[in-house]
Design a protein around this motif. Structure first.
Motif, PDB file in Angstrom:
ATOM      1  N   VAL A 175      -0.837  -4.919   9.016  1.00 56.88           N
ATOM      2  CA  VAL A 175       0.451  -4.463   8.517  1.00 56.88           C
ATOM      3  C   VAL A 175       1.507  -5.519   8.837  1.00 56.88           C
ATOM      4  O   VAL A 175       1.522  -6.079   9.930  1.00 56.88           O
ATOM      5  CB  VAL A 175       0.843  -3.115   9.153  1.00 56.88           C
ATOM      6  N   ARG A 208       0.858  -1.181   0.000  1.00 53.91           N
ATOM      7  CA  ARG A 208       0.000   0.000   0.000  1.00 53.91           C
ATOM      8  C   ARG A 208       0.896   1.234   0.000  1.00 53.91           C
ATOM      9  O   ARG A 208       1.482   1.593   1.009  1.00 53.91           O
ATOM     10  CB  ARG A 208      -0.918  -0.014   1.215  1.00 53.91           C
ATOM     11  N   SER A 238       0.315   4.427  -0.263  1.00 56.71           N
ATOM     12  CA  SER A 238      -0.090   5.579   0.546  1.00 56.71           C
ATOM     13  C   SER A 238       0.411   5.479   1.987  1.00 56.71           C
ATOM     14  O   SER A 238       0.643   6.490   2.639  1.00 56.71           O
ATOM     15  CB  SER A 238      -1.613   5.728   0.542  1.00 56.71           C
ATOM     16  N   GLU A 239       0.582   4.251   2.476  1.00 55.95           N
ATOM     17  CA  GLU A 239       1.069   4.035   3.845  1.00 55.95           C
ATOM     18  C   GLU A 239       2.512   3.544   3.868  1.00 55.95           C
ATOM     19  O   GLU A 239       3.074   3.363   4.943  1.00 55.95           O
ATOM     20  CB  GLU A 239       0.187   3.017   4.555  1.00 55.95           C
TER      21      GLU A 239
END
Length: 121
Positions: A77, A63, A65-66
């Protein structure tokens, strides 16, 4: 779980290879996979490191964006095992100045982090 056997946690090298593959489409060489312990040195069968790599990457999402790897089945995560002790220590201390028990700390951390992956041959 050990990092070479049937299950394990991602090392920093493995994490970096997986992120590079998922974010840039770079397919690692057998040497890179062997160096990152996707297979042990006695395992000379060519497909094994690629099978383990493929098995792990099919269950992960990068991901952007993270800037994080996400374990698809759980949505948690994934962090390299080298970071785990610091994460435990950081989460052990309560905001109010108290300290959580070992069980409470693990429960807290496991709510948002995925600790290990299992290789499915």
């Amino acid at each position: 779980m050990d990092e070479i056997g049937r299950g394990g946690c991602l090392s920093q090298k493995q994490y970096d290879i997986v992120v590079r593959f998922l974010s840039q489409g770079y397919f690692p060489t057998k040497g890179e996979l062997m160096d990152a312990n996707f297979a042990n040195q006695e395992d000379t069968a060519r497909p094994r490191p690629f099978r383990k790599f493929k098995s792990w990457t099919q269950r992960l999402l990068y991901r952007e964006s993270e800037n994080a790897l996400i374990h698809l089945p759980t949505g948690k995560v994934v962090v390299p095992k080298e970071h785990f002790i610091q994460i435990i220590l950081t989460n052990h201390c309560n905001i109010t100045g108290g300290h959580l028990t070992a069980y409470a700390t693990m429960r807290k951390v496991c709510r948002f982090l995925y600790i290990g992956l299992r290789y499915k041959p």
